[in-house]
Scaffold this active site. Structure first.
Site, mmCIF file in Angstrom:
data_model
loop_
_atom_site.group_PDB
_atom_site.id
_atom_site.type_symbol
_atom_site.label_atom_id
_atom_site.label_comp_id
_atom_site.label_asym_id
_atom_site.label_seq_id
_atom_site.Cartn_x
_atom_site.Cartn_y
_atom_site.Cartn_z
ATOM 1 N N GLU A 43 0.850 -1.180 0.000
ATOM 2 C CA GLU A 43 0.000 0.000 0.000
ATOM 3 C C GLU A 43 0.891 1.237 0.000
ATOM 4 O O GLU A 43 1.725 1.410 0.897
ATOM 5 C CB GLU A 43 -0.902 0.004 1.243
ATOM 6 N N GLU A 48 4.642 4.743 3.960
ATOM 7 C CA GLU A 48 4.157 6.088 4.277
ATOM 8 C C GLU A 48 5.365 6.985 4.532
ATOM 9 O O GLU A 48 6.185 6.686 5.410
ATOM 10 C CB GLU A 48 3.245 6.062 5.510
ATOM 11 N N ASP A 90 9.792 7.057 0.309
ATOM 12 C CA ASP A 90 9.090 7.725 -0.778
ATOM 13 C C ASP A 90 8.893 6.717 -1.901
ATOM 14 O O ASP A 90 9.747 5.851 -2.136
ATOM 15 C CB ASP A 90 9.914 8.921 -1.272
ATOM 16 N N ASP A 123 -2.306 12.600 -3.421
ATOM 17 C CA ASP A 123 -2.387 14.013 -3.765
ATOM 18 C C ASP A 123 -2.536 14.125 -5.279
ATOM 19 O O ASP A 123 -1.723 13.571 -6.028
ATOM 20 C CB ASP A 123 -1.111 14.727 -3.312
ATOM 21 N N LYS A 149 -1.884 21.063 -10.750
ATOM 22 C CA LYS A 149 -1.242 22.000 -11.673
ATOM 23 C C LYS A 149 -0.395 21.268 -12.718
ATOM 24 O O LYS A 149 0.208 20.235 -12.421
ATOM 25 C CB LYS A 149 -0.374 22.984 -10.897
ATOM 26 N N THR A 207 -10.676 3.993 3.792
ATOM 27 C CA THR A 207 -9.742 4.817 4.543
ATOM 28 C C THR A 207 -10.571 5.785 5.399
ATOM 29 O O THR A 207 -11.771 5.935 5.188
ATOM 30 C CB THR A 207 -8.834 5.630 3.607
ATOM 31 N N TYR A 213 -10.377 8.981 5.255
ATOM 32 C CA TYR A 213 -10.760 10.024 4.302
ATOM 33 C C TYR A 213 -11.983 9.589 3.500
ATOM 34 O O TYR A 213 -12.943 10.343 3.323
ATOM 35 C CB TYR A 213 -9.577 10.278 3.379
ATOM 36 N N GLU A 214 -11.970 8.359 3.038
ATOM 37 C CA GLU A 214 -13.076 7.825 2.243
ATOM 38 C C GLU A 214 -14.362 7.759 3.054
ATOM 39 O O GLU A 214 -15.455 8.057 2.550
ATOM 40 C CB GLU A 214 -12.699 6.438 1.732
#
Length: 203
Positions: A44, A69, A95, A117, A121, A182, A184-185
């Site tokens: 993940e 993470e 990373d 994320d 842009k 998650t 957030y979800e």
């Protein structure tokens, strides 16, 4: 969402040391051999606070779920969640750019990317975890037929219009229903906002 700095980060991480892999690079090319009790190994990217990590590990205890993470203040929360129930998972702070240093070709059977994320842009395009440069890394990481399971609240990011995944030969399909959420979800679902769930299979 920006993670608040935790003044007690180091002692909290030390208490969870049993579920942390400090040098994942040392396992490159030997993951399956060293964790042979599991039928497969999955990864993940960006586990955040670890809600998805724990629930997914609970559903398939014969699969080793590795959780990457790069933000230690988020990872420590995931490590505490994992350690509290001794789930079959381990975490490390790296990373995604460094994936080739940690895994040999074909070592990971499935890759989960939950709400990365979107870097909207144009000049940020290469930083997206769905940019062609990252897709090339995933292609090497996965065996033929392996897949990336991807969730986002960003419509263009999910369809390939902004990441060109379809143009890179990946086959896109809807994700099966009922996958773990998650944090957030869960918030977005409660608000009735759309979530895009895609499975991209390696060509």
């Amino acid at each position: 969402m920006r993670m608040r700095k935790k003044p007690n980060l180091i002692p909290r991480m030390e208490r969870c040391a049993a579920v942390q892999i400090r040098t994942p690079e040392d396992h490159k090319g030997r993951w399956a051999e060293e964790f042979s009790q599991y039928r497969e190994i999955r990864l993940e990217l960006g586990c955040g606070r670890g809600r998805f990590t724990c629930e997914q590990a609970l559903r398939e205890p014969d699969v080793l779920l590795l959780a990457l993470e790069k933000v230690p203040d988020a990872m420590v929360v995931a490590m505490e969640r994992v350690g509290s129930r001794a789930y079959r998972t381990s975490a490390f702070d790296r990373d995604a750019e460094l994936l080739p240093e940690m895994f040999a070709p074909g070592e990971i059977s499935r890759l989960y990317i939950n709400f990365p994320d979107p870097w909207p842009k144009k000049k940020q395009f290469k930083r997206r975890l769905t940019a062609p440069e990252f897709l090339d890394k995933y292609r090497a990481l996965l065996p033929e037929g392996g897949a990336v399971w991807f969730k986002t609240d960003n419509g263009p990011l999910s369809t390939g219009r902004s990441n060109r995944s379809g143009g890179c030969g990946w086959a896109l399909a809807d994700m099966p229903e009922g996958t773990p959420m998650t944090d957030y979800e869960a918030r977005f679902t409660e608000m009735g906002l759309p979530i895009h769930r895609v499975v991209a299979t390696r060509p």
